[in-house]
Structures are given as structure tokens and as C-alpha cells.
Design an enzyme around this catalytic site. Structure first.
Site, mmCIF file in Angstrom:
data_model
loop_
_atom_site.group_PDB
_atom_site.id
_atom_site.type_symbol
_atom_site.label_atom_id
_atom_site.label_comp_id
_atom_site.label_asym_id
_atom_site.label_seq_id
_atom_site.Cartn_x
_atom_site.Cartn_y
_atom_site.Cartn_z
ATOM 1 N N SER A 84 0.809 -1.221 0.000
ATOM 2 C CA SER A 84 0.000 0.000 0.000
ATOM 3 C C SER A 84 0.842 1.271 0.000
ATOM 4 O O SER A 84 0.495 2.258 -0.664
ATOM 5 C CB SER A 84 -0.943 0.008 1.201
ATOM 6 O OG SER A 84 -1.798 -1.106 1.174
ATOM 7 N N HIS A 133 1.533 4.620 4.317
ATOM 8 C CA HIS A 133 0.758 5.194 3.218
ATOM 9 C C HIS A 133 1.146 6.653 2.976
ATOM 10 O O HIS A 133 1.428 7.051 1.837
ATOM 11 C CB HIS A 133 -0.745 5.122 3.522
ATOM 12 C CG HIS A 133 -1.265 3.728 3.602
ATOM 13 N ND1 HIS A 133 -2.583 3.440 3.858
ATOM 14 C CD2 HIS A 133 -0.651 2.525 3.471
ATOM 15 C CE1 HIS A 133 -2.760 2.138 3.872
ATOM 16 N NE2 HIS A 133 -1.591 1.567 3.646
#
Length: 280
Positions: free
Chosen positions: A201, A258
Site C-alpha cells: 500500500s 501510506h
């Protein structure tokens, strides 16, 4: 970075939709953009400049006739796309193997050797001391996935976002971007907490940041990011950081990875655009 060559410079009012479809059918990768009051058609291979010019002249002279119905979609699109995305294919394969590890290795020994921090399997805890010399741990957490949704989400966006970059800018460029984003996001997440984390991610958000900045700074060579995708992904980032994923039963999210991945991607996009401008 991949060099781009101008094959055609045409008026703005000329419709190139069918000609573009023909080029894709012939396997000629290209990009059309408005620049300086004209439509500029660029290709990534200097040898294809002559091919494009010849096809266009045949079309204008009447030797070649095309209609929307006669220009069919290229056959074997998936297989050709896979050949054009070897780096993405390898990253996907390693991610799938990483997703299988927690299932096949119930002792978590393999997971422990690939996680950022090793696991003390006897005591059932995470060892905060990072093993000296085991530099692969900076990168290998991106291949570890925990759950079907985890690997499905990351695999889809890796194929889409990573594929855009690899097809337009090359495998070496994509791998360099992935390695730098993975190292930065993994280190940032590890500094926030000593925990077992994994997934692609952080890299995905880094690729998104890279593409957004590249498209803004290099519009003539923009990557085909669908409108709205960036908004949806950034909204999801905010949702995760706000803690709503816990309320939805999706567990803890490595939000630091992230966000740091996104920031690293933005910085790489700025740097790549600057280097591209210097080389032109």
C-alpha cells in the site's frame, strides 16, 4: 528515462481517434497531446517515427481506409500487456507468494525472516533490535500481505498504476521508484511503532503521488490516470488515517507507510520531471 520522439504535428481540429486506434492495433505505442496550438503525436522508439508517418500518408492519400467498425480491438490484449509489464508481473508474483506465506508457514519463520523487525517465535513477541546487515528487510515487508482483500486491493492498483509507469517510462524506472518508495515508507512505519506490518500500500500511494506530479509538471508526456482515481484513493487515505477502518472491522492500517509513501512519490515525481526537462 525513456526518450520520446515527435512523429506528427497536426492541427487541433483534426480527429485522430481512428488513427490512434490503428496505431495501437499495429503495436505502435504513442501519446497525443496539445502543445503550442497543435496536436503532437509522440512515440517511444525512434524507428517508429517513419512507420507512423507512412501510415498517416497512406491514410491521407486514400491508400488506407479505416472506420470505427473496421479498427477492432487488438487481439491478445492481456498477453501483450503482460509482456509490456514484466517488472509489474514479477512484483505481483512476489506479492502473491508473500500473501501465501502466513497461510503455508504456520510457524511464521519465513514471515519473521522477511518482516522489518524479526519475531521472537519462542516468546511470541517482536524484536525491536534490527539485525545488522539484513538490508533486505528494508524492502521485503512490501511483499507480505495478510488476507485476500489486502492482496487483491494492492495487486489491482499495482497493475494499474505501476503498469502506466512501466509501459511509458520503462521497467528500470518503475523498479527504481518502487525500491525507493518501499524503503522510505517501511522505515517511516517502523519508526512509528515496533510492529508486524506488510503490504504494497505504501508503494501504491507513492506511485499515485509520482503520477499526479508527473502529469502536472509534464502534461505533454502525461500518464493515462483516469479522472477521479486520485480523488478516491486520497479520500480512502483520509478515511484510514481517521480510524474508520477499525469501525468497519478492517483492523489496523499502516497509515504512516501510506502517507510517507505518497510524499516520497511526490518528491520522486518532481525529481524525475526536473531530470527529464534537463535532458530535453
Amino acid at each position: 528515462m525513456t526518450e520520446y520522439y515527435i512523429a506528427l504535428r497536426l492541427p487541433l481540429d483534426e480527429n485522430l481517434a481512428d488513427f490512434s486506434a490503428l496505431l495501437w492495433q499495429q503495436g505502435v505505442a504513442h501519446h497525443i497531446a496539445e502543445e503550442g496550438g497543435s496536436q503532437i503525436l509522440r512515440v517511444g522508439d525512434e524507428e517508429q517515427v517513419a512507420v507512423v508517418a507512412e501510415l498517416y500518408q497512406k491514410l491521407r492519400s486514400g491508400e488506407l481506409h479505416i472506420t470505427r467498425h473496421s479498427v477492432a480491438a487488438p487481439q491478445s490484449v492481456q498477453s501483450r500487456s503482460l509482456r509490456q509489464r514484466p517488472a509489474v508481473a514479477v512484483l505481483l508474483l512476489l506479492s502473491i507468494l508473500g500473501a501465501l506465506l502466513p497461510v503455508l508457514d504456520s510457524s511464521f519463520r519465513a514471515v519473521s525472516s522477511l518482516s522489518f523487525y524479526p519475531l521472537d517465535l519462542g516468546a511470541g513477541k517482536i524484536v525491536a533490535d534490527w539485525p545488522v546487515g539484513q538490508w533486505w528487510r528494508l524492502l521485503t515487508p512490501m511483499f507480505l500481505h495478510f488476507g485476500l482483500l489486502h492482496i487483491a486491493f494492492n495487486g489491482l492498483w499495482l497493475w494499474e498504476l505501476g503498469g502506466m509507469i512501466e509501459q511509458r517510462q520503462g521497467s528500470v524506472t518503475l523498479l527504481a521508484i518502487v525500491i525507493l518508495i518501499a524503503a522510505a515508507s517501511n522505515m517511516a512505519q517502523a519508526m512509528m511503532s515496533v510492529s508486524l506490518f506488510g503490504g504494497m500500500s505504501g508503494v501504491i500511494y507513492g506511485l499515485l503521488g509520482y503520477i499526479i506530479v508527473w502529469n502536472r509538471l509534464r502534461p505533454a508526456e502525461s500518464l493515462p490516470l483516469v479522472k477521479g482515481v486520485a480523488v478516491v484513493m486520497l479520500v480512502w487515505l483520509v478515511v484510514c488515517m481517521a480510524g474508520f477502518t477499525r469501525l468497519l472491522g478492517l483492523g489496523e492500517i499502516a497509515n504512516t507507510a501510506h502517507l510517507s509513501g505518497l510524499i516520497m512519490g511526490v518528491l520522486l515525481g518532481i525529481g524525475a520531471s526536473f531530470l527529464r526537462r534537463k535532458s530535453v
